[in-house]
Scaffold this motif. Structure first.
Motif, PDB file in Angstrom:
ATOM      1  N   VAL A  44       0.827  -1.291  -0.053  1.00  0.00           N
ATOM      2  CA  VAL A  44      -0.002   0.033   0.098  1.00  0.00           C
ATOM      3  C   VAL A  44       0.740   1.134  -0.069  1.00  0.00           C
ATOM      4  CG1 VAL A  44      -1.612   1.443   1.555  1.00  0.00           C
ATOM      5  CG2 VAL A  44      -2.072  -1.203   0.849  1.00  0.00           C
ATOM      6  N   LEU A  45       1.978   1.202   0.797  1.00  0.00           N
ATOM      7  CA  LEU A  45       2.973   2.227   0.708  1.00  0.00           C
ATOM      8  C   LEU A  45       3.640   2.675  -0.545  1.00  0.00           C
ATOM      9  CD1 LEU A  45       4.775   2.970   4.053  1.00  0.00           C
ATOM     10  CD2 LEU A  45       2.847   4.037   3.476  1.00  0.00           C
ATOM     11  N   ALA A  80       1.921   4.254  -2.886  1.00  0.00           N
ATOM     12  CA  ALA A  80       1.582   5.557  -2.844  1.00  0.00           C
ATOM     13  C   ALA A  80       2.769   6.500  -2.817  1.00  0.00           C
ATOM     14  CB  ALA A  80       1.204   5.851  -1.321  1.00  0.00           C
ATOM     15  N   SER A 101       5.709   5.941  -0.794  1.00  0.00           N
ATOM     16  CA  SER A 101       6.158   6.349   0.165  1.00  0.00           C
ATOM     17  C   SER A 101       6.811   5.140   1.065  1.00  0.00           C
ATOM     18  CB  SER A 101       5.082   7.160   1.119  1.00  0.00           C
ATOM     19  OG  SER A 101       4.571   8.004   0.547  1.00  0.00           O
ATOM     20  N   GLU A 128       8.304   7.969   8.821  1.00  0.00           N
ATOM     21  CA  GLU A 128       7.251   8.310   9.419  1.00  0.00           C
ATOM     22  C   GLU A 128       6.034   7.369   8.907  1.00  0.00           C
ATOM     23  OE1 GLU A 128       5.684  12.263   8.157  1.00  0.00           O
ATOM     24  OE2 GLU A 128       3.601  11.491   9.204  1.00  0.00           O
ATOM     25  N   CYS A 129       5.896   7.017   7.602  1.00  0.00           N
ATOM     26  CA  CYS A 129       4.679   6.207   7.238  1.00  0.00           C
ATOM     27  C   CYS A 129       4.993   4.729   7.571  1.00  0.00           C
ATOM     28  CB  CYS A 129       4.795   6.215   5.596  1.00  0.00           C
ATOM     29  SG  CYS A 129       4.596   7.666   4.838  1.00  0.00           S
ATOM     30  N   CYS A 133       3.874   2.523  11.001  1.00  0.00           N
ATOM     31  CA  CYS A 133       2.792   1.821  11.333  1.00  0.00           C
ATOM     32  C   CYS A 133       2.541   0.832  10.131  1.00  0.00           C
ATOM     33  CB  CYS A 133       1.525   2.950  11.136  1.00  0.00           C
ATOM     34  SG  CYS A 133       1.511   4.230  12.541  1.00  0.00           S
ATOM     35  N   HIS A 134       3.328   0.953   9.034  1.00  0.00           N
ATOM     36  CA  HIS A 134       3.084  -0.225   7.915  1.00  0.00           C
ATOM     37  C   HIS A 134       3.916  -1.177   7.877  1.00  0.00           C
ATOM     38  CE1 HIS A 134      -0.212   2.028   5.463  1.00  0.00           C
ATOM     39  NE2 HIS A 134       0.082   3.024   6.081  1.00  0.00           N
ATOM     40  N   LYS A 169      -3.435   2.247  18.260  1.00  0.00           N
ATOM     41  CA  LYS A 169      -1.982   2.850  18.190  1.00  0.00           C
ATOM     42  C   LYS A 169      -1.850   3.257  16.822  1.00  0.00           C
ATOM     43  CE  LYS A 169      -0.471  -0.182  21.896  1.00  0.00           C
ATOM     44  NZ  LYS A 169       0.334  -1.497  21.946  1.00  0.00           N
ATOM     45  N   CYS A 170      -2.157   2.292  15.893  1.00  0.00           N
ATOM     46  CA  CYS A 170      -2.240   2.500  14.383  1.00  0.00           C
ATOM     47  C   CYS A 170      -3.734   3.127  13.673  1.00  0.00           C
ATOM     48  CB  CYS A 170      -1.792   1.338  13.651  1.00  0.00           C
ATOM     49  SG  CYS A 170      -0.080   0.668  14.127  1.00  0.00           S
ATOM     50  N   HIS A 171      -4.682   2.810  14.171  1.00  0.00           N
ATOM     51  CA  HIS A 171      -6.042   3.248  13.768  1.00  0.00           C
ATOM     52  C   HIS A 171      -6.423   4.274  14.418  1.00  0.00           C
ATOM     53  CE1 HIS A 171      -6.629  -0.170  11.103  1.00  0.00           C
ATOM     54  NE2 HIS A 171      -5.763  -0.921  11.841  1.00  0.00           N
ATOM     55  N   THR A 172      -5.533   5.409  14.107  1.00  0.00           N
ATOM     56  CA  THR A 172      -5.748   6.664  14.848  1.00  0.00           C
ATOM     57  C   THR A 172      -6.895   7.525  13.984  1.00  0.00           C
ATOM     58  OG1 THR A 172      -4.107   7.896  13.329  1.00  0.00           O
ATOM     59  CG2 THR A 172      -3.384   7.296  15.318  1.00  0.00           C
ATOM     60  N   TRP A 225      -5.784   8.321  10.533  1.00  0.00           N
ATOM     61  CA  TRP A 225      -5.432   7.615   9.386  1.00  0.00           C
ATOM     62  C   TRP A 225      -6.594   6.508   9.404  1.00  0.00           C
ATOM     63  CZ3 TRP A 225      -2.195   8.286   5.731  1.00  0.00           C
ATOM     64  CH2 TRP A 225      -1.040   8.925   5.831  1.00  0.00           C
ATOM     65  N   SER A 226      -7.357   6.288  10.157  1.00  0.00           N
ATOM     66  CA  SER A 226      -8.405   5.100   9.965  1.00  0.00           C
ATOM     67  C   SER A 226      -9.814   5.848  10.710  1.00  0.00           C
ATOM     68  CB  SER A 226      -7.929   4.084  10.799  1.00  0.00           C
ATOM     69  OG  SER A 226      -8.713   2.930  10.590  1.00  0.00           O
ATOM     70  N   TYR A 285     -13.670  -4.061  12.510  1.00  0.00           N
ATOM     71  CA  TYR A 285     -12.338  -4.318  11.984  1.00  0.00           C
ATOM     72  C   TYR A 285     -11.836  -5.655  12.539  1.00  0.00           C
ATOM     73  CZ  TYR A 285     -11.550   0.208   9.638  1.00  0.00           C
ATOM     74  OH  TYR A 285     -11.684   1.178   8.699  1.00  0.00           O
TER      75      TYR A 285
HETATM   76  C1  HEC Z   1      -0.275   6.183  12.981  1.00  0.00           C
HETATM   77  C2  HEC Z   1      -0.123   5.109  11.984  1.00  0.00           C
HETATM   78  C3  HEC Z   1       0.038   5.305  10.542  1.00  0.00           C
HETATM   79  C4  HEC Z   1       0.859   6.348  10.029  1.00  0.00           C
HETATM   80  C5  HEC Z   1       1.955   7.052  10.650  1.00  0.00           C
HETATM   81  C6  HEC Z   1       0.863   6.244   8.380  1.00  0.00           C
HETATM   82  N1  HEC Z   1      -0.420   5.073   8.361  1.00  0.00           N
HETATM   83 FE1  HEC Z   1      -1.172   4.563   6.328  1.00  0.00          FE
HETATM   84  N2  HEC Z   1      -2.641   3.709   7.620  1.00  0.00           N
HETATM   85  C7  HEC Z   1      -2.664   3.587   8.708  1.00  0.00           C
HETATM   86  C8  HEC Z   1      -4.081   2.535   8.824  1.00  0.00           C
HETATM   87  C9  HEC Z   1      -4.405   2.228  10.178  1.00  0.00           C
HETATM   88  C10 HEC Z   1      -4.522   2.518   7.799  1.00  0.00           C
HETATM   89  C11 HEC Z   1      -5.961   1.614   7.593  1.00  0.00           C
HETATM   90  C12 HEC Z   1      -6.839   2.690   7.449  1.00  0.00           C
HETATM   91  C13 HEC Z   1      -8.377   2.068   7.221  1.00  0.00           C
HETATM   92  O1  HEC Z   1      -8.749   1.203   6.182  1.00  0.00           O
HETATM   93  O2  HEC Z   1      -9.115   2.245   8.087  1.00  0.00           O
HETATM   94  C14 HEC Z   1      -3.863   3.125   6.680  1.00  0.00           C
HETATM   95  C15 HEC Z   1      -3.998   3.122   5.458  1.00  0.00           C
HETATM   96  C16 HEC Z   1      -3.023   3.906   4.394  1.00  0.00           C
HETATM   97  C17 HEC Z   1      -3.593   3.852   2.928  1.00  0.00           C
HETATM   98  C18 HEC Z   1      -4.760   3.280   2.352  1.00  0.00           C
HETATM   99  C19 HEC Z   1      -4.780   1.936   2.063  1.00  0.00           C
HETATM  100  C20 HEC Z   1      -5.978   1.521   1.251  1.00  0.00           C
HETATM  101  O3  HEC Z   1      -6.310   0.306   1.570  1.00  0.00           O
HETATM  102  O4  HEC Z   1      -6.359   2.371   0.404  1.00  0.00           O
HETATM  103  C21 HEC Z   1      -2.463   4.645   2.489  1.00  0.00           C
HETATM  104  C22 HEC Z   1      -2.425   4.785   0.815  1.00  0.00           C
HETATM  105  C23 HEC Z   1      -1.557   4.965   3.449  1.00  0.00           C
HETATM  106  N3  HEC Z   1      -2.015   4.440   4.721  1.00  0.00           N
HETATM  107  C24 HEC Z   1      -0.402   5.625   3.263  1.00  0.00           C
HETATM  108  C25 HEC Z   1       0.350   6.157   4.204  1.00  0.00           C
HETATM  109  C26 HEC Z   1       1.463   7.166   3.969  1.00  0.00           C
HETATM  110  C27 HEC Z   1       1.923   7.577   2.699  1.00  0.00           C
HETATM  111  C28 HEC Z   1       1.807   7.729   5.231  1.00  0.00           C
HETATM  112  C29 HEC Z   1       2.990   8.497   5.628  1.00  0.00           C
HETATM  113  C30 HEC Z   1       2.730   9.713   5.033  1.00  0.00           C
HETATM  114  C31 HEC Z   1       1.204   6.758   6.150  1.00  0.00           C
HETATM  115  N4  HEC Z   1       0.377   6.001   5.656  1.00  0.00           N
HETATM  116  C32 HEC Z   1       1.321   6.901   7.674  1.00  0.00           C
HETATM  117  C33 HEC Z   1      -1.759   3.913   9.514  1.00  0.00           C
HETATM  118  C34 HEC Z   1      -0.831   4.902   9.570  1.00  0.00           C
END
Ligand code: HEC
Ligand code: HEC
Ligand code: HEC
Ligand code: HEC
Length: 143
Positions: free
Chosen positions: A57-58, A61, A63, A68-69, A72-73, A119-122, A125-126, A134
């Motif tokens: 997923v990253l 994107a 990234s 920073e990304c 959590c990934h 912690k991740c599903h903030t 972001w979520s 979930y």
């Molecule tokens: C605090 C934790 C956290 C951080 C930091 C974070 N993410 Fe995520 N990201 C998540 C979570 C949790 C999900 C799932 C969200 C959902 O589907 O409810 C997600 C989902 C995504 C998705 C969507 C995935 C999809 O299925 O469409 C993308 C794209 C993404 N993140 C990119 C990034 C990028 C780029 C960064 C850095 C700038 C980043 N994330 C930083 C926790 C984080």
């Protein structure tokens, strides 16, 4: 599945440590492959959850090298390097070296609830996070 008693005997005999490396500290991440050695059913079931694709997923994107990304990934991130390129077992259960290297079953976190997900599903972001919904598709089965 290795039975509790057999596994404890193997661990007590010190046969697991050489496989992993005696230098491992007990707070260290071992990675999905090590967990899968003994928890094959759980690992297979885990593989079908969205967490198994969290680095892809990253990458999509653009990234995949942004720390920073990655925080959590991926799992076991340190100095921009990670142990697993996905949200794997130890992201929820915590570092596994006490459980595996010391051979103490209780040394792994087994009660996991909503607070661990948050912690991740903030909210950032979520925003649609709902624990019951979930949990039904984000947590493995397989016992
Ligand atoms: C605090 C934790 C956290 C951080 C930091 C974070 N993410 Fe995520 N990201 C998540 C979570 C949790 C999900 C799932 C969200 C959902 O589907 O409810 C997600 C989902 C995504 C998705 C969507 C995935 C999809 O299925 O469409 C993308 C794209 C993404 N993140 C990119 C990034 C990028 C780029 C960064 C850095 C700038 C980043 N994330 C930083 C926790 C984080
Ligand atoms: C050498 C074999 C072995 C390895 C490697 C291993 N486990 Fe285990 N694990 C066991 C055994 C045996 C049990 C007890 C029986 C059961 O609950 O399945 C157990 C139990 C557990 C439990 C339940 C704990 C409890 O208190 O009931 C969790 C959670 C767990 N393991 C996670 C992991 C994770 C995460 C990893 C990777 C870091 C891992 N295990 C690696 C053998 C192993
Ligand atoms: C270490 C960070 C982290 C933890 C802890 C975590 N998740 Fe995630 N989760 C993510 C990321 C990142 C994604 C986005 C990856 C993807 O969609 O491929 C995600 C995606 C999901 C999705 C897919 C959402 C969708 O839109 O399809 C579900 C469901 C989910 N998580 C449930 C949970 C549950 C339940 C917990 C707690 C038991 C949890 N997660 C703990 C990081 C985490
Ligand atoms: C998204 C978070 C998450 C990830 C990733 C995850 N688990 Fe779990 N795991 C849980 C939850 C939640 C429970 C159930 C705890 C409870 O019911 O209190 C659980 C329970 C367990 C149990 C106890 C047996 C059972 O079913 O009750 C074992 C063993 C286990 N996990 C191993 C693993 C292994 C091995 C991996 C990686 C292949 C893994 N887990 C990945 C959240 C996770």
């Amino acid at each position: 599945m290795v039975k509790r008693g057999v596994w404890a005997a193997i661990a007590a005999a010190g046969l697991i440590i050489p496989l992993i490396g005696a230098s491992q500290e007990f707070g260290e991440y071992l990675g999905l492959d090590t967990c899968a050695d003994c928890h094959a059913d759980v690992a297979e079931s885990y593989g079908a959850t969205p967490h198994a694709n969290s680095l892809e997923v990253l990458e999509a994107a653009g990234s995949a090298s942004d720390p920073e990304c990655l925080a959590c990934h991926t799992t076991g991130l340190e100095d921009s390097k990670y142990v697993d390129g996905a949200v794997t077992c130890e992201a929820c259960h915590g570092p596994g070296s006490g459980h595996v290297v010391a051979g103490e079953i209780e040394a792994i976190k087994s009660e996991i609830g909503e607070a661990d997900c948050l912690k991740c599903h903030t909210a950032e972001w979520s925003p649609d996070f709902d624990y019951e919904t979930y949990r039904a598709k984000g947590v493995h089965g397989g016992g």
